[in-house]
Design an enzyme around this catalytic site. Structure first.
Site, PDB file in Angstrom:
ATOM      1  N   HIS A 244      66.306 -21.227  31.848  1.00 53.66           N
ATOM      2  CA  HIS A 244      66.991 -20.846  33.044  1.00 53.66           C
ATOM      3  C   HIS A 244      67.251 -19.832  33.503  1.00 53.66           C
ATOM      4  O   HIS A 244      65.930 -18.913  33.139  1.00 53.66           O
ATOM      5  CB  HIS A 244      68.276 -21.086  32.055  1.00 53.66           C
ATOM      6  CG  HIS A 244      70.148 -20.345  32.859  1.00 53.66           C
ATOM      7  ND1 HIS A 244      70.176 -21.446  34.050  1.00 53.66           N
ATOM      8  CD2 HIS A 244      70.947 -19.173  33.035  1.00 53.66           C
ATOM      9  CE1 HIS A 244      71.829 -20.902  34.706  1.00 53.66           C
ATOM     10  NE2 HIS A 244      71.634 -20.061  33.878  1.00 53.66           N
TER      11      HIS A 244
ATOM     12  N   CYS B 128      68.749 -23.559  39.129  1.00 57.15           N
ATOM     13  CA  CYS B 128      69.040 -22.311  38.789  1.00 57.15           C
ATOM     14  C   CYS B 128      68.175 -21.043  39.293  1.00 57.15           C
ATOM     15  O   CYS B 128      68.650 -20.398  39.761  1.00 57.15           O
ATOM     16  CB  CYS B 128      69.663 -21.876  36.924  1.00 57.15           C
ATOM     17  SG  CYS B 128      68.028 -22.624  36.017  1.00 57.15           S
TER      18      CYS B 128
END
Length: 378
Positions: free
Chosen positions: A320, A32
């Site tokens: 994330h 990510c």
């Protein structure tokens, strides 16, 4: 993504920008950090256009060597040439190349998006410079290398917080289209408090890393970045005129603002008594329109926010990354494979938390601003 893609198309309706593509990127196990930065760079339109143009003009299948530049160009061309308006693309070739070139990114551990952005931009610069030198050695004329570099010769790009190897002695390194987008110049002024002589040293940067404080703003962080620091006691400055160590005042100013201003908020701080890094969830307001007032040559350089890389999570070693992107006056939210429209007012939910312990862990980490005022020519 099929459902989200069709939802996005429905939401935009007949306002869907002509020729634009909104594609999510597949996650290959903690990639990510890579996906969020790639989306921000894709929607940095001048960079995207110049990368695709460069690749189209200089692609030579006979001796083409795969590198991050060719993989990035391939990915951007793959997205922009899709028949569908929305969908998901797997940046497999790019991620494989990244892992092959740099062992830091080989593991499935949580990586730092800013570290990746720095590495990628410097790799693109290195590749372009090597190609330029190669073209020079192959030809007696400099026209080929000028075409490859796509610009005149000035100083080398090298972020203030990055050590960047030149790989050889070059009197006047070429300014590539990467430099033309991201490179700015800082001037480091030191004034001797004895003889009052001012020593100025210029250095180039591809992004600015700013220290942050609780309940602050980008403007106040930039002011702190350019604030005057007194050098005394053990930190005295050696003055060439006085030929001795003297007390001095030092400050950093932006001499030449870049076209694309990338601001990295230093959200990860090493806490000595804990022996580890801690994430600072501080609320730092970043405006949609930014005025740079602490510059040397331009009275006011005006910028517009077009992308934000957001770190989601409470610590530096896990979490994330997602990105917010402005495209054709619409704000979009990219979370790996998923893409959705968001309201402009939602951007402020990513400023950070005004209290240390908060359920909101989605904080703006890297900001991308594009200059809206033309630079004055000197």
């Amino acid at each position: 993504m099929g459902a989200t893609g069709s939802r996005l198309e429905k939401a935009l309706g007949d306002q869907f920008p002509e020729g634009e593509r909104y594609f999510g990127l597949e996650n290959f196990g903690n990639t990510c950090y890579c996906n969020s930065v790639l989306q921000a760079l894709y929607f940095c339109v001048p960079f995207r256009e110049q990368l695709i143009e460069y690749y189209s003009n200089n692609k030579n299948p006979a001796d083409a060597e795969e590198n991050l530049l060719t993989c990035l160009a391939d990915l951007f061309i793959q997205i922009s040439s899709q028949k569908k308006k929305t969908g998901v693309i797997a940046p497999k070739r790019f991620v494989q190349r990244l892992k092959k070139q740099n062992e830091i990114f080989r593991s499935y551990m949580h990586q730092d998006a800013h570290e990746f952005l720095n590495y990628l931009l410097n790799e693109l610069v290195d590749t372009l410079e090597k190609e330029s030198l190669s073209a020079k050695s192959d030809s007696d004329t400099s026209s080929t290398s000028e075409k490859i570099a796509n610009g005149p010769n000035i100083s080398h790009a090298n972020g203030p917080n990055i050590s960047h190897a030149n790989g050889g002695v070059q009197k006047e390194p070429l300014v590539t289209w990467v430099h033309k987008n991201f490179q700015g110049i800082l001037t480091n002024e030191t004034k001797c408090l004895c003889c009052e002589t001012v020593t100025a040293r210029d250095e180039t940067f591809l992004d600015l890393s700013l220290d942050i404080e609780q309940n602050s703003s980008i403007t106040s962080c930039l002011k702190n970045f350019s604030s005057t620091e007194t050098l005394n006691a053990e930190d005295k400055f050696f003055c060439d005129k006085c030929c001795s160590l003297q007390e001095a005042q030092k400050r950093m100013k932006i001499k030449k603002p870049p076209h694309i201003l990338v601001i990295h908020l230093k959200r990860f701080k090493y806490i000595e008594h804990l022996g580890r890094y801690k994430k600072l969830s501080y609320r730092v307001v970043f405006p949609l329109e930014l005025k740079l007032s602490n510059t040397v040559e331009d009275s006011d350089a005006e910028y517009s926010l077009f992308a934000v890389v957001v770190h989601v999570g409470s610590g530096p070693n896990h979490g994330h990354y997602v990105s917010l992107v402005k495209s054709h006056n619409h704000w979009l939210f990219f979370d790996d494979e998923n893409v959705e429209m968001i309201d402009e007012s939602a951007v402020q939910t990513f400023f950070g938390s005004s209290q240390e312990y908060s359920s909101n862990t989605d904080h703006g980490y890297i900001l991308f601003y594009e200059r809206t005022t033309t630079a004055s020519t000197s």
